[in-house]
Motif scaffolding. Structure first.
Motif, PDB file in Angstrom:
ATOM      1  N   GLY A 291       0.855  -1.191   0.000  1.00 36.83           N
ATOM      2  CA  GLY A 291       0.000   0.000   0.000  1.00 36.83           C
ATOM      3  C   GLY A 291       0.874   1.219   0.000  1.00 36.83           C
ATOM      4  N   GLY A 292       0.920   1.939  -1.158  1.00 39.83           N
ATOM      5  CA  GLY A 292       1.904   2.989  -1.399  1.00 39.83           C
ATOM      6  C   GLY A 292       2.095   4.024  -0.315  1.00 39.83           C
ATOM      7  N   ALA A 293       1.014   4.540   0.286  1.00 40.31           N
ATOM      8  CA  ALA A 293       1.165   5.597   1.284  1.00 40.31           C
ATOM      9  C   ALA A 293       1.113   5.078   2.707  1.00 40.31           C
ATOM     10  CB  ALA A 293       0.087   6.657   1.087  1.00 40.31           C
ATOM     11  N   GLY A 294       1.005   3.776   2.891  1.00 45.72           N
ATOM     12  CA  GLY A 294       1.071   3.196   4.217  1.00 45.72           C
ATOM     13  C   GLY A 294      -0.220   3.099   4.994  1.00 45.72           C
ATOM     14  N   GLU A 295      -1.372   3.339   4.343  1.00 48.08           N
ATOM     15  CA  GLU A 295      -2.639   3.248   5.083  1.00 48.08           C
ATOM     16  C   GLU A 295      -2.853   1.839   5.631  1.00 48.08           C
ATOM     17  OE1 GLU A 295      -2.434   4.220   1.870  1.00 48.08           O
ATOM     18  OE2 GLU A 295      -3.548   6.078   1.531  1.00 48.08           O
TER      19      GLU A 295
ATOM     20  N   GLY B  26      -2.246   7.550 -10.677  1.00 47.79           N
ATOM     21  CA  GLY B  26      -3.056   6.503 -10.071  1.00 47.79           C
ATOM     22  C   GLY B  26      -4.154   7.140  -9.248  1.00 47.79           C
ATOM     23  N   GLY B  27      -5.385   6.792  -9.515  1.00 46.57           N
ATOM     24  CA  GLY B  27      -6.513   7.388  -8.822  1.00 46.57           C
ATOM     25  C   GLY B  27      -6.696   6.850  -7.428  1.00 46.57           C
ATOM     26  N   GLN B  28      -5.761   7.137  -6.550  1.00 53.04           N
ATOM     27  CA  GLN B  28      -5.827   6.793  -5.136  1.00 53.04           C
ATOM     28  C   GLN B  28      -5.709   8.094  -4.346  1.00 53.04           C
ATOM     29  OE1 GLN B  28      -2.448   4.126  -4.916  1.00 53.04           O
ATOM     30  NE2 GLN B  28      -3.655   2.338  -5.504  1.00 53.04           N
ATOM     31  N   PRO B  29      -6.352   8.190  -3.187  1.00 51.50           N
ATOM     32  CA  PRO B  29      -6.365   9.461  -2.461  1.00 51.50           C
ATOM     33  C   PRO B  29      -4.995  10.078  -2.217  1.00 51.50           C
ATOM     34  CG  PRO B  29      -7.996   7.987  -1.520  1.00 51.50           C
ATOM     35  CD  PRO B  29      -7.228   7.177  -2.544  1.00 51.50           C
ATOM     36  N   TRP B  30      -4.023   9.258  -1.834  1.00 54.51           N
ATOM     37  CA  TRP B  30      -2.708   9.832  -1.547  1.00 54.51           C
ATOM     38  C   TRP B  30      -2.030  10.343  -2.814  1.00 54.51           C
ATOM     39  CZ3 TRP B  30       2.088   8.249  -3.338  1.00 54.51           C
ATOM     40  CH2 TRP B  30       2.151   6.992  -3.943  1.00 54.51           C
ATOM     41  N   GLN B  31      -2.287   9.697  -3.951  1.00 55.22           N
ATOM     42  CA  GLN B  31      -1.710  10.199  -5.199  1.00 55.22           C
ATOM     43  C   GLN B  31      -2.396  11.490  -5.638  1.00 55.22           C
ATOM     44  OE1 GLN B  31      -0.380   7.370  -8.290  1.00 55.22           O
ATOM     45  NE2 GLN B  31      -1.394   5.775  -7.087  1.00 55.22           N
ATOM     46  N   ASP B  32      -3.706  11.556  -5.461  1.00 53.33           N
ATOM     47  CA  ASP B  32      -4.417  12.803  -5.756  1.00 53.33           C
ATOM     48  C   ASP B  32      -3.845  13.940  -4.912  1.00 53.33           C
ATOM     49  OD1 ASP B  32      -6.123  11.440  -7.484  1.00 53.33           O
ATOM     50  OD2 ASP B  32      -7.720  11.217  -5.994  1.00 53.33           O
TER      51      ASP B  32
ATOM     52  N   GLN C 112       4.749  12.494 -14.919  1.00 47.94           N
ATOM     53  CA  GLN C 112       4.119  12.045 -13.675  1.00 47.94           C
ATOM     54  C   GLN C 112       4.553  12.943 -12.527  1.00 47.94           C
ATOM     55  OE1 GLN C 112       5.553   8.360 -11.960  1.00 47.94           O
ATOM     56  NE2 GLN C 112       3.696   7.999 -10.778  1.00 47.94           N
ATOM     57  N   PHE C 113       3.596  13.397 -11.726  1.00 53.02           N
ATOM     58  CA  PHE C 113       3.893  14.062 -10.464  1.00 53.02           C
ATOM     59  C   PHE C 113       4.098  12.969  -9.430  1.00 53.02           C
ATOM     60  CE2 PHE C 113       1.449  17.419 -12.575  1.00 53.02           C
ATOM     61  CZ  PHE C 113       2.108  18.583 -12.196  1.00 53.02           C
ATOM     62  N   MET C 114       5.271  12.904  -8.835  1.00 53.91           N
ATOM     63  CA  MET C 114       5.513  11.882  -7.815  1.00 53.91           C
ATOM     64  C   MET C 114       6.819  12.204  -7.101  1.00 53.91           C
ATOM     65  SD  MET C 114       4.306   9.315  -6.210  1.00 53.91           S
ATOM     66  CE  MET C 114       2.825   9.191  -7.227  1.00 53.91           C
ATOM     67  N   GLY C 115       6.917  11.763  -5.854  1.00 53.90           N
ATOM     68  CA  GLY C 115       8.139  11.952  -5.100  1.00 53.90           C
ATOM     69  C   GLY C 115       9.296  11.158  -5.681  1.00 53.90           C
ATOM     70  N   ASP C 116      10.489  11.379  -5.139  1.00 56.89           N
ATOM     71  CA  ASP C 116      11.675  10.807  -5.780  1.00 56.89           C
ATOM     72  C   ASP C 116      11.861   9.319  -5.552  1.00 56.89           C
ATOM     73  OD1 ASP C 116      12.541  10.902  -3.141  1.00 56.89           O
ATOM     74  OD2 ASP C 116      13.986  12.521  -3.486  1.00 56.89           O
TER      75      ASP C 116
ATOM     76  N   ALA D  96       0.564  15.504   1.997  1.00 55.92           N
ATOM     77  CA  ALA D  96       0.089  14.238   1.427  1.00 55.92           C
ATOM     78  C   ALA D  96       0.805  13.030   2.010  1.00 55.92           C
ATOM     79  CB  ALA D  96       0.258  14.254  -0.089  1.00 55.92           C
ATOM     80  N   HIS D  97       2.016  13.230   2.498  1.00 56.72           N
ATOM     81  CA  HIS D  97       2.836  12.112   2.953  1.00 56.72           C
ATOM     82  C   HIS D  97       3.104  12.154   4.453  1.00 56.72           C
ATOM     83  CE1 HIS D  97       3.322  10.422  -1.038  1.00 56.72           C
ATOM     84  NE2 HIS D  97       3.220  11.680  -1.419  1.00 56.72           N
ATOM     85  N   ASN D  98       2.074  12.602   5.196  1.00 58.26           N
ATOM     86  CA  ASN D  98       2.043  12.419   6.653  1.00 58.26           C
ATOM     87  C   ASN D  98       3.072  13.223   7.426  1.00 58.26           C
ATOM     88  OD1 ASN D  98       1.818   9.448   5.205  1.00 58.26           O
ATOM     89  ND2 ASN D  98       0.096   9.870   6.526  1.00 58.26           N
ATOM     90  N   MET D  99       3.574  14.309   6.848  1.00 59.45           N
ATOM     91  CA  MET D  99       4.614  15.067   7.520  1.00 59.45           C
ATOM     92  C   MET D  99       4.129  16.393   8.114  1.00 59.45           C
ATOM     93  SD  MET D  99       7.232  13.064   7.231  1.00 59.45           S
ATOM     94  CE  MET D  99       8.331  14.166   8.092  1.00 59.45           C
ATOM     95  N   ALA D 100       2.965  16.879   7.704  1.00 59.43           N
ATOM     96  CA  ALA D 100       2.585  18.255   8.031  1.00 59.43           C
ATOM     97  C   ALA D 100       1.524  18.390   9.112  1.00 59.43           C
ATOM     98  CB  ALA D 100       2.112  18.979   6.766  1.00 59.43           C
ATOM     99  N   VAL D 101       0.498  17.555   9.066  1.00 62.64           N
ATOM    100  CA  VAL D 101      -0.628  17.700   9.990  1.00 62.64           C
ATOM    101  C   VAL D 101      -1.019  16.339  10.562  1.00 62.64           C
ATOM    102  CG1 VAL D 101      -1.519  19.736   8.781  1.00 62.64           C
ATOM    103  CG2 VAL D 101      -2.335  17.463   8.122  1.00 62.64           C
ATOM    104  N   GLY D 102      -1.867  16.357  11.582  1.00 58.07           N
ATOM    105  CA  GLY D 102      -2.316  15.128  12.205  1.00 58.07           C
ATOM    106  C   GLY D 102      -3.134  14.265  11.264  1.00 58.07           C
TER     107      GLY D 102
END
Length: 426
Positions: A73-77, A194-200, A272-276, A385-391
């Motif tokens: 699971g790409g974003a770790g959910e 990819g139409g997944q919430p974390w990618q959006d 593609q917009f995506m992290g490194d 988007a990647h769990n670093m900024a807010v709760g």
């Protein structure tokens, strides 16, 4: 998060362990101990799997066996759900891939191990950027070991697709739309997604940064300022996102991020917009930066850097041997040799100082340069988007709004208003 009973390690065992690391500097456990660490993570794609293999090798040389608990699971959910279940049942793993504000949330539950012994012995405070060290601590003590730094605001481009379409590599949003129009007209997919919430959300935050700049980004997606979230710049961000989504193919729903990256690698899509971490996929496919693919700051964001730091969060273990192995794991993660090998495979850059840069490619060197520059310019910002900024609660509510916008005809004004409302979620 459900409240979980705290189980504290015995003071004598902990004091003995601290003495061992402070005095001897010998991190490896006794060969007579069947040392093992169970690690819960979500590094499961090709490039990620190669990276995690390096950590297994490093631990093996120190006499510690790696017990894998991989949750796809790409974003770790999915991994977060599995971890919560394990901790609630009283069977927490040795370590888990957790990051950002979630570290503080777990700290409040009283279930984390203190790894100051190894951090002090190896002088982590002097090796890590202050902003990174702060994320790895709970109430002033280290509870997690940082693995790397990812830049999220990248645009990955196939130059052969650009050439075929008669387009040029974009630096601005206007140039992005020009290139996308030409790729689409040439019969190819302009934007792999990819139409997944974390990618959006990954696309959204890069667009927000490109439209409004770092100060707007911080007010909106870090500080969650209501007026900024509902204001005209956020409406413009959604307007821009609405146009961007017209370049995504109809089969994007549910597509994993690495499959979208493969579309760019194989020339089926242009960008593609995506992290490194996407670079790890290009590298695993034998592709070379500057020739087979381009790594560009997301349009309009060259002067800023959205960061995502992977880390291994340590959970309390009652057995002294397990505590010792846990410190071995933390030390191995921070070692220069592992930081070099892991990040060469993963596409990210080392989080600590003192790691040679000679083997890193042009994308990584640019990332290192831009991270340093953005730190000085106060444009080094955490990825929402990647769990670093807010709760987690606020993040989830924000991502729900973004996904609804991406999958409906919601107006930009309504989306901005919904975003401001969602940010109030606690």
């Amino acid at each position: 998060m459900t409240k979980i009973p705290s189980r504290r390690p015995r003071g004598a065992a902990l004091r003995a362990l601290c003495a061992l690391f402070a005095s001897a500097g010998a991190i490896a456990p006794s060969s007579a101990t069947a040392a093992e660490v169970e690690v819960l993570h979500y590094w499961t794609s090709g490039g990620e799997a190669k990276s995690i293999a390096e950590l297994k090798k490093t631990l093996a040389t120190k006499g510690v066996n790696w017990k894998d608990f991989a949750v796809a699971g790409g974003a770790g959910e999915n991994a977060a759900t599995a971890l919560k279940a394990r901790v609630i049942s009283g069977g927490a793993p040795t370590a888990a891939q957790v990051k950002g504000p979630a570290i503080q949330e777990w700290g409040a539950e009283g279930v984390l191990a203190n790894i100051d012994a190894v951090a002090r012995a190896e002088k982590w405070d002097s090796l890590l950027p202050p902003a990174v060290a702060a994320v790895m601590k709970y109430k002033g003590s280290y509870v997690a070991a940082p693995v790397n730094v990812h830049r999220v605001n990248w645009l990955w481009v196939n130059p052969a697709v650009l050439k075929k379409a008669g387009a040029k590599a974009p630096a601005t949003l206007a140039e992005f739309f020009d290139a996308a129009d030409k790729i689409k007209a040439a019969g190819m997919v302009a934007l792999a997604h990819g139409g997944q919430p974390w990618q959006d959300a990954t696309v959204f935050e890069s667009v927000a940064l490109g439209v409004g700049g770092a100060e707007f980004y911080k007010k909106a997606l870090v500080q969650l300022d209501p007026a900024t979230l509902a204001g005209p710049t956020m409406v413009k961000t959604f307007d821009t996102l609405a146009r961007i989504k017209t370049y995504i193919d109809r089969d994007a729903a549910g597509r994993d991020w690495n499959l979208a990256t493969a579309m760019v690698i194989n020339g089926k899509a242009g960008m593609q917009f995506m992290g490194d971490w996407a670079k790890g996929e290009f590298t695993a496919a034998g592709k070379k930066p500057g020739t087979d693919f381009l790594c560009l700051p997301a349009p309009g964001t060259a002067a800023a850097y959205t960061f995502n730091i992977d880390s291994m969060l340590m959970f309390k273990k009652s057995r002294a041997d397990d505590q010792k192995s846990q410190l071995v794991l933390a030390s191995a993660i921070m070692s220069p040799a592992f930081q070099e090998a892991f990040n060469l495979n993963k596409g990210s850059i080392p989080v600590r100082s003192g790691v040679p840069s000679a083997k890193f490619d042009s994308c990584a060197l640019q990332s290192m340069k831009d991270m340093e520059a953005s730190g000085k310019a106060a444009s080094f910002v955490p990825s929402m988007a990647h769990n670093m900024a807010v709760g987690s609660a606020a993040q989830g509510a924000i991502m729900d709004v973004i996904s609804r916008f991406m999958n409906s005809s919601m107006s930009s004004k309504d989306a901005a208003a919904a975003l401001a409302k969602a940010a109030k979620t606690k």
